[in-house]
Design a protein around this motif. Structure first.
Motif, PDB file in Angstrom:
ATOM      1  N   PRO A 146       3.755  39.796 -72.566  1.00  0.00           N
ATOM      2  CA  PRO A 146       5.049  39.198 -72.560  1.00  0.00           C
ATOM      3  C   PRO A 146       5.622  40.156 -71.781  1.00  0.00           C
ATOM      4  CG  PRO A 146       5.104  39.936 -74.943  1.00  0.00           C
ATOM      5  CD  PRO A 146       4.055  40.484 -74.468  1.00  0.00           C
ATOM      6  N   ARG A 147       6.211  38.892 -70.692  1.00  0.00           N
ATOM      7  CA  ARG A 147       6.993  38.935 -69.517  1.00  0.00           C
ATOM      8  C   ARG A 147       8.066  40.726 -69.394  1.00  0.00           C
ATOM      9  NH1 ARG A 147       9.287  34.902 -66.649  1.00  0.00           N
ATOM     10  NH2 ARG A 147      10.067  36.950 -64.891  1.00  0.00           N
ATOM     11  N   GLU A 148       8.751  40.302 -70.499  1.00  0.00           N
ATOM     12  CA  GLU A 148       9.626  41.416 -70.616  1.00  0.00           C
ATOM     13  C   GLU A 148       9.276  42.693 -71.241  1.00  0.00           C
ATOM     14  OE1 GLU A 148       9.330  38.936 -74.864  1.00  0.00           O
ATOM     15  OE2 GLU A 148       9.408  38.573 -72.200  1.00  0.00           O
ATOM     16  N   LEU A 149       8.216  42.867 -71.192  1.00  0.00           N
ATOM     17  CA  LEU A 149       7.044  44.058 -71.398  1.00  0.00           C
ATOM     18  C   LEU A 149       6.426  44.606 -70.696  1.00  0.00           C
ATOM     19  CD1 LEU A 149       6.327  43.808 -75.172  1.00  0.00           C
ATOM     20  CD2 LEU A 149       8.383  44.388 -75.072  1.00  0.00           C
ATOM     21  N   LEU A 150       6.372  43.955 -68.955  1.00  0.00           N
ATOM     22  CA  LEU A 150       5.868  44.402 -68.871  1.00  0.00           C
ATOM     23  C   LEU A 150       6.920  44.706 -67.213  1.00  0.00           C
ATOM     24  CD1 LEU A 150       2.513  42.100 -68.030  1.00  0.00           C
ATOM     25  CD2 LEU A 150       3.012  44.649 -69.280  1.00  0.00           C
ATOM     26  N   ALA A 169      -6.178  42.167 -68.052  1.00  0.00           N
ATOM     27  CA  ALA A 169      -4.331  41.076 -68.154  1.00  0.00           C
ATOM     28  C   ALA A 169      -4.767  40.012 -67.910  1.00  0.00           C
ATOM     29  CB  ALA A 169      -4.606  42.538 -67.692  1.00  0.00           C
ATOM     30  N   LYS A 170      -3.435  38.820 -68.705  1.00  0.00           N
ATOM     31  CA  LYS A 170      -3.070  38.686 -68.411  1.00  0.00           C
ATOM     32  C   LYS A 170      -1.718  38.348 -67.688  1.00  0.00           C
ATOM     33  CE  LYS A 170      -3.358  33.904 -69.791  1.00  0.00           C
ATOM     34  NZ  LYS A 170      -3.451  33.422 -71.470  1.00  0.00           N
ATOM     35  N   PHE A 171      -1.833  36.789 -66.700  1.00  0.00           N
ATOM     36  CA  PHE A 171      -0.200  36.993 -66.287  1.00  0.00           C
ATOM     37  C   PHE A 171       0.319  36.035 -66.666  1.00  0.00           C
ATOM     38  CE2 PHE A 171       3.732  37.867 -63.970  1.00  0.00           C
ATOM     39  CZ  PHE A 171       4.326  38.825 -63.950  1.00  0.00           C
ATOM     40  N   ARG A 172       1.484  35.605 -66.549  1.00  0.00           N
ATOM     41  CA  ARG A 172       2.011  33.985 -66.924  1.00  0.00           C
ATOM     42  C   ARG A 172       2.580  33.798 -66.032  1.00  0.00           C
ATOM     43  NH1 ARG A 172       1.958  30.222 -71.105  1.00  0.00           N
ATOM     44  NH2 ARG A 172       0.446  31.912 -71.692  1.00  0.00           N
ATOM     45  N   THR A 173       2.005  32.866 -64.896  1.00  0.00           N
ATOM     46  CA  THR A 173       2.831  33.296 -63.836  1.00  0.00           C
ATOM     47  C   THR A 173       4.054  31.138 -63.423  1.00  0.00           C
ATOM     48  OG1 THR A 173       0.800  31.995 -62.715  1.00  0.00           O
ATOM     49  CG2 THR A 173       1.407  34.292 -61.727  1.00  0.00           C
ATOM     50  N   GLY A 174       4.232  30.748 -65.153  1.00  0.00           N
ATOM     51  CA  GLY A 174       5.148  30.097 -64.623  1.00  0.00           C
ATOM     52  C   GLY A 174       5.467  29.097 -66.084  1.00  0.00           C
ATOM     53  N   GLY A 175       5.777  28.376 -66.302  1.00  0.00           N
ATOM     54  CA  GLY A 175       5.649  27.237 -67.499  1.00  0.00           C
ATOM     55  C   GLY A 175       6.450  26.336 -67.365  1.00  0.00           C
ATOM     56  N   ALA A 178      12.506  27.003 -65.290  1.00  0.00           N
ATOM     57  CA  ALA A 178      12.610  28.318 -64.345  1.00  0.00           C
ATOM     58  C   ALA A 178      12.643  29.026 -64.357  1.00  0.00           C
ATOM     59  CB  ALA A 178      14.380  27.816 -63.690  1.00  0.00           C
ATOM     60  N   GLU A 179      13.007  29.902 -65.821  1.00  0.00           N
ATOM     61  CA  GLU A 179      12.559  31.698 -66.253  1.00  0.00           C
ATOM     62  C   GLU A 179      11.802  32.292 -66.767  1.00  0.00           C
ATOM     63  OE1 GLU A 179      14.960  29.700 -67.379  1.00  0.00           O
ATOM     64  OE2 GLU A 179      17.112  29.467 -66.752  1.00  0.00           O
ATOM     65  N   ALA A 180      10.586  30.900 -66.733  1.00  0.00           N
ATOM     66  CA  ALA A 180       9.162  31.995 -66.330  1.00  0.00           C
ATOM     67  C   ALA A 180       8.230  31.515 -65.471  1.00  0.00           C
ATOM     68  CB  ALA A 180       8.443  30.017 -67.649  1.00  0.00           C
ATOM     69  N   PHE A 181       8.670  31.115 -64.984  1.00  0.00           N
ATOM     70  CA  PHE A 181       8.396  31.925 -63.737  1.00  0.00           C
ATOM     71  C   PHE A 181       9.243  32.938 -62.731  1.00  0.00           C
ATOM     72  CE2 PHE A 181       7.608  27.437 -63.762  1.00  0.00           C
ATOM     73  CZ  PHE A 181       7.163  27.364 -63.006  1.00  0.00           C
ATOM     74  N   PRO A 182       8.261  34.166 -62.638  1.00  0.00           N
ATOM     75  CA  PRO A 182       8.188  35.223 -62.640  1.00  0.00           C
ATOM     76  C   PRO A 182       8.737  35.017 -60.614  1.00  0.00           C
ATOM     77  CG  PRO A 182       5.800  35.400 -61.924  1.00  0.00           C
ATOM     78  CD  PRO A 182       6.556  34.068 -62.761  1.00  0.00           C
ATOM     79  N   ASP A 183       9.293  36.249 -59.891  1.00  0.00           N
ATOM     80  CA  ASP A 183       9.613  36.341 -58.561  1.00  0.00           C
ATOM     81  C   ASP A 183       8.422  36.981 -57.723  1.00  0.00           C
ATOM     82  OD1 ASP A 183      10.325  38.774 -58.805  1.00  0.00           O
ATOM     83  OD2 ASP A 183      12.499  38.659 -59.151  1.00  0.00           O
TER      84      ASP A 183
END
Length: 303
Positions: A146-150, A169-175, A178-183
């Motif tokens: 989960p992004r919050e752990l990264l 590694a695998k990283f989620r870049t959207g969803g 809006a909050e699912a998209f990292p800046d």
């Protein structure tokens, strides 16, 4: 990449880059439609750009019941064991439920050619241990946290666990929100953290367009896959963030054309693939930017 792009040739930078996630949101194509569409992609002139068919553990039953490849003599068994020389379906197994899904999903995926496993988890060390215990040695895997752990020190801790393993590694870049998209800075931290360790990775969600943009319908900020490719060679976080922020497609295309063979190798050894619910869109963007030359019409929108 500085040489002219020949018609029908997939440049090395884009080979195997687009994993077929047609059955995942926002595409949500039914399995019975997505499998024949995937087979069309795998038989097309651009097949070298297309990775495996991604399928969640909960939909393997639907996948087993999917229509056989056209022209198979005597039908097919479980959607993956095609007859008459038809290529078996290469499946990337996506496990959002963590390590508990791994053993039953591997058993259910036996009829298919298993191209890889993508395991979501909250505990990288536990996921690595289970993959070591259960995964056949020839099958690659990627571990998603989960992004919050990264964020902050958590990123270094997770990447340090994975760099000592055989897994990406695998990283989620959207969803879908809006909050699912990292800046840019958050994504740059992940990319450069991997680059500094020589750790390969894949991305998923929100990357089916080549260039960073604001979606006119949702207002979501989407990263571009060309931005990510170019940023993958950076080890400096600020430099990577600047590349991720670039919105001019011509600027990115010029940078791609200037890449040396060595740079392309470095980039693709880092950024191995991303899941996209559309194969048509990324190909179309590359053609528009002059980075892909088509000998035949590109596929119609497949979402």
């Amino acid at each position: 990449m500085s040489a002219p792009v020949s018609a029908g040739v997939i440049p090395e930078l884009f080979r195997g880059l687009f994993d077929d996630a047609a059955v995942f949101p926002p595409g949500n194509l039914p399995v019975a439609e997505a499998v024949p569409a995937h087979r069309v992609h795998r038989a097309a002139w651009y097949a070298e750009a297309v990775g495996p068919f991604l399928c969640g553990a909960g939909r393997l039953g639907e996948l087993a019941a999917a229509p056989p490849a056209s022209g198979a003599v005597g039908g097919a068994t479980a959607g993956g064991a095609e007859e008459a020389g038809a290529a078996p379906l290469r499946v990337g197994l996506v496990l959002p439920g963590g390590s508990a899904e791994l053993a039953p999903a591997l058993a259910a995926a036996a009829p298919f050619e298993l191209a890889g496993v993508e395991l979501a988890t909250k505990d990288a060390a536990e996921a690595v241990a289970e993959l070591d215990r259960l995964l056949p040695p020839h099958v690659p895997a990627a571990v998603e946290l989960p992004r919050e752990l990264l964020r902050g020190d958590g990123l270094d801790a997770v990447l340090d666990v994975l760099v000592d393993s055989p897994y990406r590694a695998k990283f989620r870049t959207g969803g879908l929100v809006a909050e699912a998209f990292p800046d840019e800075d958050e994504l740059a931290a992940f990319l450069t953290g991997c680059a500094q360790r020589g750790l390969p990775y894949k991305c998923t969600a929100g990357l089916h367009n080549a260039v960073r943009h604001t979606d006119p319908e949702t207002g979501f900020e989407h990263h571009g896959f060309l931005n990510v490719l170019l940023a993958a060679q950076e080890t400096d976080r600020a430099a990577a963030a600047a590349v991720l922020a670039e919105r001019d497609g011509e600027v990115l295309a010029k940078a791609v054309r200037a890449l040396t063979d060595r740079q392309v190798t470095v980039i693709r050894n880092s950024f191995t693939a991303f899941g996209t619910c559309s194969i048509a869109e990324p190909l179309g963007d590359l053609a528009t930017l002059g980075l892909l030359s088509s000998p035949d019409p590109l596929p119609q929108e497949d979402r």
